[in-house]
Enzyme design. Sequence first.
Site, PDB file in Angstrom:
ATOM      1  N   HIS A   1       0.878  -1.193   0.000  1.00  0.00           N
ATOM      2  CA  HIS A   1       0.000   0.000   0.000  1.00  0.00           C
ATOM      3  C   HIS A   1       0.904   1.228   0.000  1.00  0.00           C
ATOM      4  CE1 HIS A   1      -3.705   2.290   1.690  1.00  0.00           C
ATOM      5  NE2 HIS A   1      -2.815   3.178   1.292  1.00  0.00           N
TER       6      HIS A   1
ATOM      7  N   HIS B   1       1.547   5.374  -1.681  1.00  0.00           N
ATOM      8  CA  HIS B   1       1.163   6.552  -2.476  1.00  0.00           C
ATOM      9  C   HIS B   1       2.420   7.147  -3.096  1.00  0.00           C
ATOM     10  CE1 HIS B   1      -2.922   6.697  -0.755  1.00  0.00           C
ATOM     11  NE2 HIS B   1      -2.324   6.196   0.314  1.00  0.00           N
TER      12      HIS B   1
ATOM     13  N   LYS C   1      -9.467  -0.638  -5.878  1.00  0.00           N
ATOM     14  CA  LYS C   1      -9.488   0.014  -4.570  1.00  0.00           C
ATOM     15  C   LYS C   1     -10.824   0.683  -4.293  1.00  0.00           C
ATOM     16  CE  LYS C   1      -7.890   2.023  -0.872  1.00  0.00           C
ATOM     17  NZ  LYS C   1      -6.669   2.223  -0.132  1.00  0.00           N
TER      18      LYS C   1
ATOM     19  N   HIS D   1     -10.331   0.979   1.807  1.00  0.00           N
ATOM     20  CA  HIS D   1     -10.105   1.944   2.883  1.00  0.00           C
ATOM     21  C   HIS D   1     -11.318   1.775   3.794  1.00  0.00           C
ATOM     22  CE1 HIS D   1      -8.754   5.825   4.705  1.00  0.00           C
ATOM     23  NE2 HIS D   1      -9.982   5.701   5.190  1.00  0.00           N
TER      24      HIS D   1
ATOM     25  N   HIS E   1      -4.519  -0.804   5.804  1.00  0.00           N
ATOM     26  CA  HIS E   1      -4.151  -0.029   6.992  1.00  0.00           C
ATOM     27  C   HIS E   1      -5.111  -0.259   8.165  1.00  0.00           C
ATOM     28  CE1 HIS E   1      -7.007   2.665   5.101  1.00  0.00           C
ATOM     29  NE2 HIS E   1      -6.149   3.333   4.385  1.00  0.00           N
TER      30      HIS E   1
ATOM     31  N   ASP F   1       1.469   2.571   3.552  1.00  0.00           N
ATOM     32  CA  ASP F   1       0.611   3.749   3.399  1.00  0.00           C
ATOM     33  C   ASP F   1       1.442   5.024   3.493  1.00  0.00           C
ATOM     34  OD1 ASP F   1      -1.646   5.240   2.949  1.00  0.00           O
ATOM     35  OD2 ASP F   1      -2.409   5.071   4.991  1.00  0.00           O
TER      36      ASP F   1
END
Length: 348
Positions: free
Chosen positions: A13, A15, A99, A136, A174, A247
């Site tokens: 995970h 970004h 996602k 999420h 997460h 994350d």
Amino acid sequence: MQSITIRRPDDWHLHLRDGAMLEGVIADTSRTFARAIIMPNLVPPVVTSADAKAYRERILKALPDGHRFQPLMTLYLTEHTSPDDVEEGKNSGLITAVKLYPAGATTNSHGGVRDMEKAMPVLERMAKIGLPLCVHGEVTTPEVDIFDREAVFIETVLDPLRQRLPELKVTMEHVTTSDGVDYIKAARGNLAGSITTHHLIINRNAILVGGIRPHYYCLPVAKRENHRLALRAAAVSGDPRFFLGTDSAPHVDPLKECACGCAGIYTSVNTMSCLAHVFEQESALERLEAFVSLNGPAWYGLQPNEERITLSRQAEPVVFPARIETGAGPVTVFDPMFPLHWQVVQQA
Ligand SMILES: NC(=O)N[C@@H](CC(=O)O)C(=O)O
Ligand SMILES: [Zn+2]
Ligand SMILES: [Zn+2]
């Protein structure tokens, strides 16, 4: 133990953003990690296979010479996502997961799903073709307290979805609560969870005690200490249903240090050092490899990496930069608030 050699890790995970930020952060991951699941919450988001293909090319172009790194692409689920496009993306090897962001749950999620019913055709197709859904896991209903949003999501969204579509593989991303850990452990299959580095280290006091500290603010927000302890126990247990998803979520400092700061913690720089510290504290260094290098690939149906990295324990604390400079601006690096002695000394 002074040194440990493990298979090269993956980040399930991550970004990476785009443009100057992508260029500024990618090496912090690709130096150590072989693969990462790349989050699609760009502005505008990565919603079609064509978007994912173009984004993948931008990522590969930003990769420093000599770095071997494979971005595993995801699509941002909307109420209009085409089941055929998703299936083609999977069949061509481009797409690793889809996602789900409940609309408004987190950074750049306003285009997410409001009505799960509208997403059912694509979820049914994913169940049929064995493509995992990454979630999420927070409800966005204003009446629900922010610290309860994960537990309420499990009860009102995730469990009903899994009962309705038991064949769908779901990654609860997460995980931040003991409720999440217990729910994953109780599942009879098709459910796994990623855990971030920072949720193993901070509880909600880090954000609020002694002053408001925006660099510890992320979503899902860090919870009470008992939840952190449950996450640590799950991560170090060796249970194959739990694996690392950092994350790591860079935002430039001015967008965090302001009256309405963004959610996200940037941990790519020192994640492996932090994790070795946590696993050593828990007398579980021999299970670090399962958490960072074995459980994730097994869940996603991939082979573990053949290359190895070595971490070694330094007598003196290892110094990491307080912030990195990117073409988009400065980004503060996660400070675990204790000295780090473990260092990746040999990359693949
Ligand atoms: N984790 C965060 O606090 N922020 C992430 C979004 C997310 O993963 O929810 C981001 O994109 O900044
Ligand atoms: Zn998220
Ligand atoms: Zn994220």
